[in-house]
Write an enzyme that holds these catalytic residues in place. Structure first.
Site, short mmCIF file in Angstrom:
data_model
loop_
_atom_site.label_atom_id
_atom_site.label_comp_id
_atom_site.label_asym_id
_atom_site.label_seq_id
_atom_site.Cartn_x
_atom_site.Cartn_y
_atom_site.Cartn_z
CG HIS A 277 -5.90 -2.23 8.69
ND1 HIS A 277 -6.01 -0.90 9.08
CD2 HIS A 277 -4.58 -2.52 8.83
CE1 HIS A 277 -4.82 -0.44 9.42
NE2 HIS A 277 -3.95 -1.40 9.28
CG ASN B 104 -9.04 -1.37 11.72
OD1 ASN B 104 -8.07 -2.02 11.33
ND2 ASN B 104 -9.49 -0.32 11.06
CG ASP C 12 -0.33 -0.52 2.48
OD1 ASP C 12 0.91 -0.53 2.57
OD2 ASP C 12 -1.07 -0.92 3.39
CD GLU D 131 -9.00 1.07 7.61
OE1 GLU D 131 -8.76 0.10 8.37
OE2 GLU D 131 -8.56 2.21 7.87
C1 F6R Z 1 1.39 -1.37 6.12
C2 F6R Z 1 0.15 -2.11 6.21
C3 F6R Z 1 -0.65 -2.15 7.47
C4 F6R Z 1 0.18 -2.42 8.71
C5 F6R Z 1 -0.70 -2.40 9.96
C6 F6R Z 1 0.12 -2.58 11.23
O1 F6R Z 1 1.99 -1.52 4.84
O2 F6R Z 1 -0.24 -2.68 5.24
O3 F6R Z 1 -1.67 -3.12 7.35
O4 F6R Z 1 0.80 -3.68 8.60
O5 F6R Z 1 -1.38 -1.19 10.03
O6 F6R Z 1 0.96 -1.47 11.38
P1 F6R Z 1 2.04 -1.40 12.55
O7 F6R Z 1 3.04 -2.45 12.26
O8 F6R Z 1 2.61 -0.01 12.46
O9 F6R Z 1 1.30 -1.64 13.82
#
Ligand code: F6R
Length: 242
Positions: free
Chosen positions: A136, A134, A68, A141
């Site tokens: 994701h 959440n 992403d 989401e």
């Molecule tokens: C980032 C991504 C997100 C993160 C998730 C956890 O490329 O795709 O799904 O893996 O938000 O983020 P952290 O590791 O910062 O808690």
């Protein structure tokens, strides 16, 4: 059946991720890797860079596809995922620019072409994933349809808050829009390594792995994938049933 491995510390989790990546590259040096950003990934890229520098891992043949990217940020912006990847991995691991792909801006505005390029080059062999509080995966989401391909999303305020640190601690500066691989894009990967660290992930990790498979918890779809390995530390794994 999802395999779950729990380690005492983030460092051990990172070493295990690298064991798995090492085996993947040894079997197939031209692997296509799906990569993630975020805090969870920092110790993993540190370990990757260490191994590349010590010549224990050769990534010359791989191609990488990031999950992403925020819409509208220059690649020099400290909040952009291109900058994150360059700083934590691509430059220190001496990866060339031609090896790595991002869904934005490269594929704007026809984001589903990202899926086409991934598929045409053989599909993702090994996908690294984190999980949001959440549930994701990527930036899919809650409520994202299972058959979604790469698409533009509006981020929830909770996700923007979780990512505010790279934006001077002000969640309103986190872009509202991002482009993410879809759930179907992620699900097509042959092997998926889901990593979770810290107590803030314990409740959602247990819900995703032991609760119903529901689009309210996007990561719950991983229960139906034949090649998922979950690696977490004690804190994130505290509520898991083994
Ligand atoms: C980032 C991504 C997100 C993160 C998730 C956890 O490329 O795709 O799904 O893996 O938000 O983020 P952290 O590791 O910062 O808690």
């Amino acid at each position: 059946m999802v395999k779950i491995e729990i380690y005492s510390q983030a460092q051990e989790v990172a070493k295990r991720v690298l064991d798995l990546l090492g085996s993947q590259i040894k079997t197939y040096p031209y692997s296509q890797l799906g990569l993630a950003t975020g805090f969870t990934m920092i110790p993993i890229y540190e370990e990757m860079v260490r191994m590349v520098r010590q010549k224990q891992l050769n990534l010359r043949g791989v191609r990488t596809f990031n999950l992403d990217e925020y819409v509208g940020l220059d690649e020099s912006d400290p909040g952009s995922f291109r900058r994150f990847m360059r700083g934590h991995f691509f430059e220190p691991a001496d990866m060339s620019r031609e090896q790595s792909f991002f869904p934005w801006p490269d594929f704007s505005p026809d984001f589903a072409k990202y899926d086409d390029v991934i598929t045409a080059s053989g599909g993702i062999d090994w996908q690294l994933l984190g999980i949001g509080r959440n549930g994701h995966i990527g930036f899919n989401e809650p409520g994202t349809p299972w058959d979604s391909k790469t698409h533009e999303v509006t981020l929830t305020d909770d996700t923007r808050r979780a990512n505010q640190q790279a934006f001077g601690g002000d969640w309103r500066k986190v872009p509202e829009k991002a482009v993410t691989m879809g759930i179907a894009t992620i699900f097509q990967a042959r092997t998926i390594i889901l990593v979770a660290l810290g107590q803030s992930k314990s409740a959602i990790l247990a819900e995703a792995l032991h609760g119903p498979v529901t689009s309210r918890v996007p990561a719950s779809i991983l229960q139906e994938h034949p090649g998922v390995i979950v690696l977490c530390d004690y804190a994130a794994g505290a509520l898991l049933e083994l």
